[in-house]
Structures are given as C-alpha cells and as structure tokens.
Write a protein that holds these residues in place. Structure first.
Motif, PDB file in Angstrom:
ATOM      1  N   VAL A 231      39.393  44.651  44.282  1.00 31.31           N
ATOM      2  CA  VAL A 231      39.951  43.307  44.120  1.00 31.31           C
ATOM      3  C   VAL A 231      39.475  42.466  45.296  1.00 31.31           C
ATOM      4  CG1 VAL A 231      42.040  41.925  43.819  1.00 31.31           C
ATOM      5  CG2 VAL A 231      42.037  44.335  43.121  1.00 31.31           C
ATOM      6  N   ALA A 249      44.570  39.661  47.734  1.00 29.88           N
ATOM      7  CA  ALA A 249      44.079  40.807  46.961  1.00 29.88           C
ATOM      8  C   ALA A 249      45.151  41.882  46.790  1.00 29.88           C
ATOM      9  CB  ALA A 249      42.845  41.405  47.644  1.00 29.88           C
ATOM     10  N   THR A 252      47.502  41.112  43.806  1.00 27.59           N
ATOM     11  CA  THR A 252      46.876  41.522  42.541  1.00 27.59           C
ATOM     12  C   THR A 252      46.919  43.043  42.392  1.00 27.59           C
ATOM     13  OG1 THR A 252      45.384  39.626  42.620  1.00 27.59           O
ATOM     14  CG2 THR A 252      44.743  41.453  41.191  1.00 27.59           C
ATOM     15  N   TYR A 318      44.524  44.649  34.354  1.00 31.07           N
ATOM     16  CA  TYR A 318      43.997  44.343  35.685  1.00 31.07           C
ATOM     17  C   TYR A 318      43.340  42.962  35.685  1.00 31.07           C
ATOM     18  CZ  TYR A 318      44.490  49.361  36.794  1.00 31.07           C
ATOM     19  OH  TYR A 318      44.966  50.630  37.006  1.00 31.07           O
ATOM     20  N   ALA A 322      44.397  39.655  37.917  1.00 21.39           N
ATOM     21  CA  ALA A 322      43.448  38.946  38.779  1.00 21.39           C
ATOM     22  C   ALA A 322      43.364  37.473  38.376  1.00 21.39           C
ATOM     23  CB  ALA A 322      42.074  39.603  38.713  1.00 21.39           C
ATOM     24  N   ILE A 329      38.084  40.855  40.128  1.00 19.26           N
ATOM     25  CA  ILE A 329      38.322  42.309  40.040  1.00 19.26           C
ATOM     26  C   ILE A 329      37.129  42.979  39.377  1.00 19.26           C
ATOM     27  CG2 ILE A 329      39.484  42.379  37.786  1.00 19.26           C
ATOM     28  CD1 ILE A 329      41.679  44.083  39.301  1.00 19.26           C
TER      29      ILE A 329
END
Lengths: 423, 423
Positions: A231, A249, A252, A318, A322, A329
């Motif tokens: 990330v 980061a 996330t 994911y 992000a 990501i």
C-alpha cells in the motif's frame, strides 16, 4: 507367532523420542523457541545429525540437489518388489517456532528405522526415510520447497524468483549451503520406483485433543494462496497534516486486515482461513504518517474453488479500501497450492494399523500444508497426526506428549509393514 | 538613516543558507533522506559544526548538560538591559527525514548572527543563538527534550525512564555522547535573565503554500499525547487454527487504527489529529497468527480538553476492540504535552517585522510540537513559519525554497532588532 503378532510387540520408546527432539531443538538461532530457517547452515546441521544416525542404523544415505536427506534401509528379502515405501517430514522451522512441527515426523522415522532394523520381521521392499528441506514458507513465502522439488512442482527458475525478506534468492541461499539447484531436474522422483509414502506430523490444531483421540488420519490437506500486498500513501508529519489531507497507508492496510477477517468469518466461507501474519510499516516513526505498508496474506481452504473466489474477493476489498483512502495498492500472488484429497488406499492401511495397536483414531482434514501433499503427486500418500497441546503451533510452547508421539510411531511402523506387504 | 532603514537593507542570502543546509544534510546515517537521531554521535557532530561557526562570528559558545549548544553574541552597547533575546531550533532528525525540519531554524540563526555581526546597527542586549538537542520524539517517544530540560519540564528521573526501541535509556544515550544528565537541574534557564525568544521553523503543512503567503506567524501550538499500546493475542498456525478459535492481535490492532481515524474525523473532533505511525507485529511470520502487536499513537489537538477527551475515547475504543476479539490490551501514556497559545507581545513584533520587509503573513496554528512551546514557559516566545513544499515533512523530499527561507530570516532578524529595542 505371525508377523503381525511380532510387529505388535515392537513398541516405540518415548524417552528415546524425547532425547532426539531435544538434540534437534538445540540446533537453533538464539532467542525464544526454535529458529532454524530454510536453507541455512543450521538446517544443514540438523540434516547432518539425521544422516549420521541413519547410517549407524544401516541405511544408505545421500543428500539430493534440493537438500533433502534420503536414507534407504535395504529390504531383508532378495526378491521382493522393487518399489519403495517411504516416510519422512522436515527439519526446518519458522522463526521462534516449536520443536515438534516437522521434526516429530523425522524423529518418528528415526525411531521406526531403529525398531525395524532390530526386528526379525522381514521387509520385502526398500524403506526410504526422508528429511525434506525447506518445508516452512516462513523464509521464501512458498512452503514445502524440498518436497515440491522432488515432485517437479518447484524447478530451477522458481529458485531464482523466490526471495527472502533480505532479497536473497532461494538459488543463492541453496548454493551458499552447498546445495545444487542447477541439478534439481535430475533428482526429481520417478513414480515408477515408488509404492507409497506416509508422513507423521503434529496436528497443529486441537481436534484430537478436544476429542480425546490419540491418532488422526488425514483425509485432505488445505490449499494455500499467499499474497504480497503493498500500500502506497503519502508520508508526512503527524501533527501538521490535517486528517482530510492524509493518504495514510496503515489506515488502508488496517481496513484490508479487517476485510480478510470478515470475509473468512462470513457464512459463505465456513472453513476458509485468512491471516495477515506479517505487516511492515514505513518509515515507522511515531511522528510520521505511514507512507508505505507491506503485508502478506495467507489464504487456506479445503475447497479449491472457494480458495480462488476468496482471493478475488480479498483483492476487490483491498482495492475498495485503497480507493476510499486515496492510496494505491498492488496485490501479487507469491505462492499458490491447491487442496489435496489423500488416497483411500493408504488411509485404509493407517486405520488398520491404529486398530492393530488398539488406538482410537479419527479422520480429519489438515489446514496446514505438508510435504505429504507434494509427495502425493508421485505416489499414494497418507498422513498420521498426533495431538498438539492446546492446538498451538509455530510458537515456542508448541507441545506434543512423548507418549502420544510414541503411539504415532507405533501406527507409522505398523503401516509401513502393511504397505511393505502389499503386492 | 534611521536604524530601521539600515536594518531593511540587510538581507539574508539564499545561496549561503542553501550551503549551510547542505553541510548539515551530509551529517547523516546512510540511506534515504537525513537520519540524525537524538543523542547520537551524528547529532553531536552537527552541534560541533554550529558551535564552530558561531565562534568565528564572535559568539561565546558552550554546550549545556542537556546537549543544547548555546552561542551568545555580546551586546554592542555597554549599558543596555541585562536580559537576552534568543532564537534557535534543533539539529536532530527523524529516521529518513528531511533537511529542513529544525535545521532551517538553526541555519536561520547562523545567518542572522552573521548579518548582525557585520551590521552597524547597535544591539542593546546580548543575543543568544541556540541549537536544541533531541527535539524529535522519534527515538525516545517524547519530543523537545533539550528545550524541556532547560525549561525544567524534563528532569533527571525522566532521562532514566525514557527509552528507545533498543531499550537504551536517555540517560545512557546522553552519557555515551559525553553529556551530563546528572547536571540538568543546574542548567535550567532563569526567566529573570530572559527578554524574549523567536523560533523559525518550516511549516510542515500546506497552509502558506495554499494561501500563497511567504510568512506564517504561529498563534498556538498543538498539544500532543503519545500512547504505547500492546495487544496480546495467541500466536498459532495460520492453516491449522479455525477462524472462530483465534485471538489475532493484528485484527484487534487494525480495529484500533481505524477507530483512531474515525474518531479524529468525526464532526466533534474538527482539528484533532490521530496517527499510528509505528506498528510492530510479532512473531511476524507469514504462517503464524500474530500473537502480539505493539503500536504507538500520536494524538494532537489545539484544544486541551478535547486532547484529553480524545485519549479517553481512544482507550475505550481500544478496549472494546480487544473485548470483541478476546485479546488483551494495555495502553500506556508515554508523553503528554498541552497546547500552548503564544503571547501577543511577540506576535505583534513578528507582524511588524514582516510588514517592515513588505512581506505578506498570516496567523496560523502549529499541529507539530516545537521547542518554542517549551521555551515559552521561561520567556515570551514567538514562531515564524516558512512554507513547506506540498506540506510534506519528516520525509526525504521535505523542501523549502531557499528564497522563502531567506525571507523568513529577514523577518527573524528584524524581529530580533525590534525585541532588542524593547524597554
């Protein structure tokens, strides 16, 4: 007295097993528990101990290109079948792991070889005792490397691709400890030479303990997909950067960790296991917003389709996390192994062997990967589980009672004799 | 020509400032950006460079027990007030930080001293240029150590309590580089000897850049509370441990990270900043469920009450997350500094100094902590901010234009003359 009666009088010795486990546990990096990583000098020292012992028992021993140590106990009869029966497990560990995972199966083989070598019971086939190299995925991300290599599932180009967290390739690590990755292809096993294989291993879960049963016979082994996720956000000062201007980061990554936990726990995924076991924050300073987080995800499933679907769902979750945080990501698959159903023919022998010793058993599936899963590509393979106290594994307080292990060895030896007797 | 006219002709030189910044940036650990941590030999080398330069400008220089380097430029008049006017900032950095945070203010002092020493404009008071030690909390968790020590806010027992991630106490780190923590009390500043202090610093945010204004005058400085949080779960095998039997410390920690982000972003917390900048997972293996996670939380607020309330809300949210996951959590306050409102008397001089140079300015608050916040306990203190490109700080690409810094030095020098002229 029949041969089966004779075998039943041969019994594994708990004190001898404990002493052997102790000797291997001493070969470790300093610190808590046992640290003897794949393709290190410590792993090779453990293999040397195994090789030396097996030679004294009358085995012909060699190390293959992959670093597996192979000890052949000759048949006692001249005109038996040419195919071999085998057993074995691995000698490497995770960082700060226990003294049983893998080692229990190698020590069981040492004890079985000792008992077989002393026993008047004839052996029609050659028996092969194996200490596989580099089973743990802890160092290079991929598990079961030695057994994958003999099964032709991991080959020379893979050893150049797989790297540890220091950036050392498996090829270089192997070469450094005197192994020969260039010769892997020549050392792949030939199915025609094999009759069957049995691996004894600690359960690493609490099914046997909870059920009060000493022996597990493994029905199937989970598949495992491993993802590396990076990330990228923007590092900046924690005090001076307003919340709405951040691209953190770690925020996330935290959403990704929780998404994995949620997906694995939803009703559609009964049996899926999703874990983030490693996560690193950069720059990792108290007063700097994390600009980069890397983590590794381990997805396990006994259902091959659901294993793939879970990976797709994770990747989608994911990306959503992000997008919501304005971070970027990247998701890479670093290892992928399908689930395996172990063949009934070996399981039947294992069940009969347990009954022969009057030991209760139950069938169960393995959430962990094992060398047996790879060897099964070459020859019919079975697995014996012995109980893990509290179901704990990959930790210093991993424990299996020596008496339980001795029961496992009794079943292993009886099963080897039964397989040896097959036509 | 009046004294004010004369001063307005003295202008800071951007090329000289850049060269000085370059020289300090070279004193760093290898790797990206600048790494010159608190109470290390590298920090001392930077202080030596500062001391040497100030001596050549005619200053009387000494290093105090805390490691602050103090350079006194004598008054040019004999019968002026005995109280001193001062300026300064710090020379240490975070790991892989930039070359401006702190250093800009020290270099500004060097340039102001150079210009003042050459100038025919008289100085009624002694001017004190300070390079504070150990301002960054990156190493020991607590920020502004050198300035807190002279203000009597951090004392000998604290130096024994504060430790870096290697377990080294601040006391030992100070002693190791030749400082004298036992003598801290004797070197505390006496308010009666002081008239005023001004710190120049890079903004570390994007308010000035967004507004297109070259000078910031700091109105108030955020408080900061730092928490160390340890989550204890149960480490075990990722494949063999069912989801419902887990106590995954990283899942709890992920919930805590998101709870902090959510609390800081809700409408009741406009202005609160919550960051987890450091987080460590143990054992950190791909195939082991995290048994322990430690992380550090930085809470900033310009409102003292809201700062305390936020800490309480975080602690409650953390406990809820741990309860939900069956993990255990321990929250410790490792540092706590209240917000400070800087005095109008110095702000007025700073505004007049900017106007004197025809430079636009705006008042703003500082989210970051600064030595000025601590010095303000001793003497009325002001802060000048110069723009940070992109608002980035604590990263290698932290940047302030040399021309912007030169404008800041012009305002600083004019303000020192104005304060010098106070009765």
């Amino acid at each position: 007295m029949t041969s089966v009666d004779l075998e039943s009088r041969i019994a594994a010795n708990a004190a001898r097993l404990s002493a052997d486990l102790e000797a291997f546990a001493a070969i470790s990096e300093p610190g808590d528990g046992v640290t003897r990583l794949a393709y290190t000098a410590l792993e090779r020292r453990a293999h040397d101990v195994f090789a030396e012992r097996m030679r004294t028992l009358g085995c012909v021993v060699h190390t293959d290109a992959a670093g597996n140590t192979i000890a052949d106990l000759p048949a006692t009869e001249d005109n038996g079948p040419q195919s071999v029966v085998g057993t074995g497990s691995h000698l490497d560990s995770v960082a700060q792991g226990g003294r049983f995972d893998g080692i229990a199966g190698v020590v069981a083989g040492m004890e079985a070889a000792y008992l077989a070598a002393l026993s008047p019971v004839p052996r029609r086939r050659r028996w092969r005792f194996v200490a596989f190299a580099a089973e743990e995925g802890a160092r290079f991300g991929q598990a079961c490397n030695g057994s994958r290599m003999v099964a032709g599932l991991t080959t020379l180009p893979d050893t150049r691709r797989l790297r540890d967290t220091e950036g050392v390739s498996m090829y270089d690590a192997m070469s450094e400890v005197g192994l020969r990755p260039d010769d892997l292809a020549a050392d792949e096993w030939d199915a025609a030479q094999w009759h069957a294989f049995v691996e004894l291993h600690v359960e690493q879960g609490a099914v046997l303990e909870d059920a009060g049963v000493p022996i597990g016979i493994v029905d199937s082994i989970s598949g495992s997909t491993r993802l590396h996720v990076a990330v990228n956000g923007t590092a900046s000062h924690t005090g001076a950067t307003p919340m709405h201007k951040r691209r953190d980061a770690l925020v996330t990554a935290a959403s990704c960790v929780l998404a994995g936990d949620r997906i694995a726990k939803d009703s559609a995924h009964h049996g899926t296991r999703v874990t983030v076991g490693r996560l690193e924050v950069s720059p990792g300073a108290m007063t700097t917003i994390p600009g980069r987080v890397e983590f590794v995800v381990d997805v396990r499933d006994i259902d091959s389709d659901r294993q793939r679907t879970t990976v797709e769902q994770l990747a989608a979750a994911y990306r959503d996390a992000a997008d919501a945080d304005g971070t970027a990501i990247i998701v890479d698959v670093i290892a992928d192994t399908s689930p395996v159903v172990l063949p009934a023919v070996v399981k039947d022998h294992l069940a009969a062997a347990a009954e022969q010793h009057g030991l209760g058993y139950r069938l169960l599936s393995s959430g962990a990967s094992h060398d047996a899963q790879q060897v099964n590509k070459i020859t019919p393979t079975g697995m014996i589980f012995v109980p893990s106290a509290g179901g704990l594994s990959h930790v210093p307080n991993e424990h299996t009672d020596a008496d339980d292990l001795a029961c496992g060895v009794d079943v292993l030896l009886a099963a080897l004799y039964r397989l040896d007797a097959d036509e």
